[in-house]
Structure formats: C-alpha cells, structure tokens
Design an enzyme around this catalytic site. Structure first.
Site, PDB file in Angstrom:
ATOM      1  CD  GLU A 263      -2.803  -1.377   2.365  1.00 21.02           C
ATOM      2  OE1 GLU A 263      -2.812  -0.481   3.212  1.00 21.02           O
ATOM      3  OE2 GLU A 263      -3.476  -2.423   2.464  1.00 21.02           O
TER       4      GLU A 263
ATOM      5  CD  GLU B  79      -4.850  -7.912   1.766  1.00 20.41           C
ATOM      6  OE1 GLU B  79      -5.715  -7.151   2.222  1.00 20.41           O
ATOM      7  OE2 GLU B  79      -3.624  -7.703   1.879  1.00 20.41           O
TER       8      GLU B  79
END
Ligand code: G3I
Length: 372
Positions: free
Chosen positions: A156, A261
């Site tokens: 991220e 995810e």
C-alpha cells in the site's frame, strides 16, 4: 438356499452401488482440489486458526485451502515490537502450520505504513531509517528463507491517484526506499517470490501509478516477481473489464498476478450516501446494517453471481494468475464486520459464520465441475 440365490441376484447391484459411493466420495472435491491445476487457493488465518483452537474450522481450512497468509501476526508491530526485539513466537507457529499441511506460505508484510510499532513511526533520520529497513527485512526474510514462498515486500505505497503515499518511509528516504526494500528482500532469500501489494490497484489511475512503481523498482535493479491485487471488492464494482485490463497490464510487465485478499462486501458504504460525513458515527444504525440476522436470498444470489463472474475471469487468465487468497475463512471472522463501521454483520466470503458453504461456494465450484 433360496436366500443365497437371492443374494447372488442382488450382488451386481451391491457392487455397482459401492463403486458409485466410492466415485461420489472421489467427487466430493474442495476449492483447492478443483483449482489445483490453475492456481493456489488461499486464506488468511487469525491467531485462533493458527493455533488450531476450533477443530471444525481447522478441518475446513485443511480441506479447502492450499495457501495461507497471516491476517495480522506478521505485521511489523507484532514481529518487531521494539528496536532491538523481535518476537517470532506466533509467526513460527504460522510457518509450522503451513509446513505440516503442505501449504504455500505467503509472508504479509515487510514494509507497510500501517500497523507499525510506535517506535518505527518516530524514525525521522535518514541513516536510522536505512538501518531499520536493512535490519528488519534481512532479519525476517533470512529467518524464514526457504520456508516462506512469497512476500509482500511493500504494501500500500500508493494513493488513489497513483502518486506515492507520504509514509514515514517516503518522507525519510524518498522513492528509493521502494527499490531498496526489494533489493534487501532478494538478497536475504533469492528464491522467494517478491510482490508489491495494494488495494484498488485495478482502478486505472492507481494501476498506472502501480505500473510506474514496478518499472522504477526494476530500473533501480530491484527484483520483483509479482503484483498483489488485494481485491476488497463490492457487488457492483470494480467491473470485470477493469479487472481484466489489470491482469493483462501487469502480466505484460512479466509479473505474476495474485489476488491476495479477496472478499466482497454486501453492505452499504457510508461514502456512497449523498452528503454523508464519513466521520459521522454510523454504529448501531439499522440502515447501515440491513442484514443483522440473515442475508436475504436475493442478495445471496447476487453475491454468488458476482463470485462466479470473477472466477470465470480468473480461469480465463489462469496462466497469468499465481494465487487467489480469500481474506478470511468464513463470514464470522471477516474484518468487514468492523470496517468502515464497527459491529455490523457482513457476508463477504464463501463460507458462512457456521462454516456452511454458501451459494457463492457452489457457483465457484460449479465452474470447475469435475466429472471423472
Ligand atoms: O489485537 C487487538 C486486541 O487485543 C483488541 O482487543 C482489539 C480491539 O479492537 O483489537 C485487536 O487489534 C485489531 C487487529 O486487527 C487484530 O484483530 C485491530 O483493532 C484492528 O484494527 C486490526 O485490523 C486488521 C487491519 O488489517 C489493520 O489495518 C484486520 O484484522 C486485518 O484484516 C486487516 O488486513 C488488511 C491487510 O493487512 C492489508 N490490506 C487491507 C486489509 C484490510 O484492512
């Protein structure tokens, strides 16, 4: 005598039935077996699952999944709580679990601005940050060299518009930290697959930023093997076309694509409410938590259809996809029950909170209907 004759007459039927039962047993396949030729099917494990606290849950995990990621325990704040102290107690158990069950083990995550130990967030000095990165990455990756199959080296690092996030790493080291992180990880375990992982990086602007970031890492001499698309998705978005464009764009760079995810929220999103202030407190709001007891059939069907179209796409591009990991085993465990609003009941996965397979599970399995 009469009885024996009777038995002989029935014998072919008995044999037929028993063969059929065996065949049926063979056909009772799982996600991991159904997709074994295409890609790994993974799940994220919480502490109780790593410690095998619930036997029913444990047998479901072993039956359905052949890849694991630790949902939280390998993050910096847990494995490196203070400058001179590492704590590998839980991550050792996680690795042992994967090894014992012959699973693909994914490491999540080395360099992430979130869930940092407080002392890390305080680092302001360039030399100190360089030393931290070297020590942190080298210590963890070397410890699990040959055991952890792939790593989220950086997690991220991008904003939604594709620019670099102003994290403690960027602020001290500039964008060179990205190259350094991948170099350090490769030096510690040259055989592990190294990934950059993010959410919404299938969306065009962020995807473009992600592609630039990958090029930067490569040009700087870093080794990067794959990109992780987290896939925290919704019923209506992103579109299948957007996901497909991303698979093609990333694999055109020579990278493996993993969906790391995966989950699909079925609940209203505070950001979609016109004029909603996201800082407003929605806890306890019935409007924002519409299915506290049961998911209505109509939504269950929508979720199942959404999963089917996503997996259809994954199958189409199986040669480019290394792994599809769900963010949790069952609905009861999902982080989406507490985000972005605490205490809701969400239904984002393939198994419900009682571990029963949902319609979405049947749909994903149906795509691979294995008639032998
Ligand atoms: O461990 C404490 C516990 O002691 C305490 O009683 C409890 C009270 O809320 O909190 C527990 O910590 C929680 C932790 O999960 C472990 O359960 C934190 O509050 C909670 O914020 C934390 O959330 C995790 C989140 O990352 C943190 O950013 C989620 O479980 C986890 O699913 C989520 O995973 C991230 C990926 O790592 C990266 N991509 C996005 C994804 C979803 O946010």
């Amino acid at each position: 005598m009469k009885l024996i004759n009777h038995y002989l007459l029935l014998l072919p039927l008995i044999i037929f039935n028993s063969c059929n039962a065996q065949k049926k047993e063979k056909n009772v396949v799982s996600l991991k077996d159904s997709y074994k030729k295409e890609f790994y099917i993974g799940t994220a494990l919480d502490v109780n699952q790593i410690e095998e606290k619930n036997a029913k849950e444990d047998s479901l995990i072993k039956k359905q999944f052949n890849a694991i990621t630790a949902e939280n325990i390998m993050k910096s704040m847990f494995v490196h709580p203070s400058k001179d102290k590492y704590d590998f107690a839980m991550s050792d158990k996680f690795i042992a679990y994967g090894e014992k069950n012959n699973m693909f083990i994914h490491g999540h995550t080395l360099i992430w601005h979130s869930q940092l130990a407080p002392w890390m967030a305080e680092i302001k000095d360039v030399a100190e940050m360089k030393a931290f990165m070297k020590n942190h990455i080298t210590t963890i990756v070397s410890k699990y060299k040959g055991k952890i199959d792939s790593w989220d080296v950086v997690n991220e690092a991008l904003n939604e518009d594709g620019t670099l996030r102003k994290s403690v790493f960027l602020n001290t080291l500039g964008e060179q930290y990205l190259v350094d992180a991948f170099k350090l990880a490769a030096a510690a375990d040259p055989k592990a697959d190294l990934y950059y992982n993010d959410y919404n990086n299938e969306e065009p602007a962020k995807r473009k930023g992600n592609i630039d970031l990958i090029k930067k890492i490569k040009e700087g001499g870093g080794k990067i093997d794959g990109v992780g698309i987290q896939a925290h998705w919704r019923l209506e978005s992103p579109s299948i076309e957007t996901i497909e464009e991303s698979i093609l764009a990333y694999s055109a760079l020579g990278l493996k694509v993993a969906f790391t995810e995966l989950d699909i929220t079925v609940l209203p999103n505070p950001w979609d409410l016109k004029g909603a202030d996201v800082n407003q407190n929605f806890e306890g709001s019935a409007k924002m938590n519409p299915y506290p007891d049961k998911l209505p059939d109509s939504v269950q069907v929508k979720l199942a259809e959404r999963y089917a179209s996503i997996f259809k796409l994954f199958l189409k591009h199986q040669d480019k996809i290394s792994r599809v990991t769900f963010w949790g085993v069952h609905d009861g465990q999902s982080w989406l029950n507490d985000w972005p609003i605490k205490g809701r009941t969400n239904y984002p996965l393939l198994f419900d909170k009682n571990l029963k397979p949902k319609k979405a599970y049947q749909n994903v399995m149906k795509l691979k209907d294995t008639k032998e």
